[in-house]
Design an enzyme around this catalytic site. Sequence first.
Site, PDB file in Angstrom:
ATOM      1  N   LYS A  76     -45.440 -26.123 -20.023  1.00 16.02           N
ATOM      2  CA  LYS A  76     -44.357 -25.683 -20.825  1.00 16.02           C
ATOM      3  C   LYS A  76     -44.373 -26.335 -22.169  1.00 16.02           C
ATOM      4  CE  LYS A  76     -39.344 -25.090 -20.590  1.00 16.02           C
ATOM      5  NZ  LYS A  76     -38.202 -25.279 -20.396  1.00 16.02           N
ATOM      6  N   SER A 145     -35.397 -21.153 -19.194  1.00 15.25           N
ATOM      7  CA  SER A 145     -36.213 -21.079 -20.455  1.00 15.25           C
ATOM      8  C   SER A 145     -37.787 -21.495 -20.079  1.00 15.25           C
ATOM      9  CB  SER A 145     -35.894 -22.469 -21.050  1.00 15.25           C
ATOM     10  OG  SER A 145     -35.980 -23.826 -20.368  1.00 15.25           O
ATOM     11  N   SER A 169     -33.411 -23.583 -15.442  1.00 14.72           N
ATOM     12  CA  SER A 169     -34.654 -23.150 -16.027  1.00 14.72           C
ATOM     13  C   SER A 169     -36.092 -23.157 -15.341  1.00 14.72           C
ATOM     14  CB  SER A 169     -34.773 -23.678 -17.270  1.00 14.72           C
ATOM     15  OG  SER A 169     -33.900 -23.501 -18.159  1.00 14.72           O
TER      16      SER A 169
END
Length: 426
Positions: A76, A145, A169
């Site tokens: 990420k 996210s 997330s």
Amino acid sequence: MSAPNTLTATEIARQIDAGTLSAEAVLRAHLDRIDQRDADVLAWSHLARDAALEKAKALDRGPRKGLLHGVPMGVKDIIDSYDQPTGYGSPIYKTHQPLADAATVALARDAGAILLGKTVTTEFANRFPGPTRNPHNPAHTPGGSSSGSAAAVADYQVTLATGTQTGGSVIRPAAFCGIVGYKPTYGHFPTAGMKANTEWLDTIGAYARSLDDIALFRAALMAIPYRPIEAPLSPPRIAVCYTHHKAELSPEGRAAVESAAAALAKAGAKVTEIDLPAPVSDMTAGQKTLSAFDGPRAHADEARRFQDLLSKSLREDKLAAGAKIDHTAWTAARRLGEHGRAAVDALFDDIDVILTAPAPGEAPVGLGFTGHATFNLLWTYLWMPCVTLPFTRGPNGLPVGIQLVGRQHEDARLLDLAAWVQGALR
């Protein structure tokens, strides 16, 4: 013979060990998949094609490096990498190049993982979405996210990926994309090198397409000995918990939990339904207080120097809300978390695992909203380990999962119990 990009990390490691598969072949299969699909999915903020191929060739020339030898990994883009840009989902950092790997990146590479690239994140892992689409239907969100990581693993573009969770997330995108997502006990994965969001909640998590891979990945990211998952021989005690947000479940979300509970009871589990005790019954406000309070502090430099490059939602929601919260309210929220953790830990004297929903239902349509974290905030606040399993499909044919929550620090046991649950549901 299965295409190498559809294999699990455990299968890749086994075949490379046996000499029937090379790290280069695995990597090229993933790159081919990306070439075929990522124009529709848009999971990557940076793809290190040439560097990843060179790393795969080097691994093929040398001895076995570790648990993840030759396994492609996505990270990420809120987590630093010394040799790939890290943009944090913000135009402020579009040319940012860290000097060091984050701890989880370094540990994974030390175990032989190949960093294929950085995956799309929402802005600073908050609410403003990136371009990533749900691989099952591009008109729907993949969640956030950790949108790029979940979508890339679900679409067979990468085998393993990391995400982060401050509210929901990791777990919610995994449920929306139909893969296995794991949020460990708070603090189990080192957060050094991750762009901070909310210090007392931020947790790095993992994505895979099998529980065995989660166990493998977990050992590498914690630098601990690997122990294969061992499903218990005796049926566990399972507590169904809808939380105080039960009315917010969609029909398919509620049906998934109900049908899973019925199937597990039929398989021999002792299934009961519980209501959480005070002060745990409603901790949503406390979680939001902690998260908002840290906003103006975590993003102090960006707000001071680059306010016009921040999204309207970050400026007007988190930063503005956080500026209004005083230290007394923050302290009260910290204490509420401490009391809540003690209260919920006592429940595990009589149960083994909690069964609940990972999201209200299937992924909502549209890319401007990544979905509600309602069914994740509580467990993040309580620092409890969570795993989501794909289970069924919703009215639009999109994945609907279930979530299992374990006792704090008993993550290995949670994965064992999840294996029993998965076997019983099959």
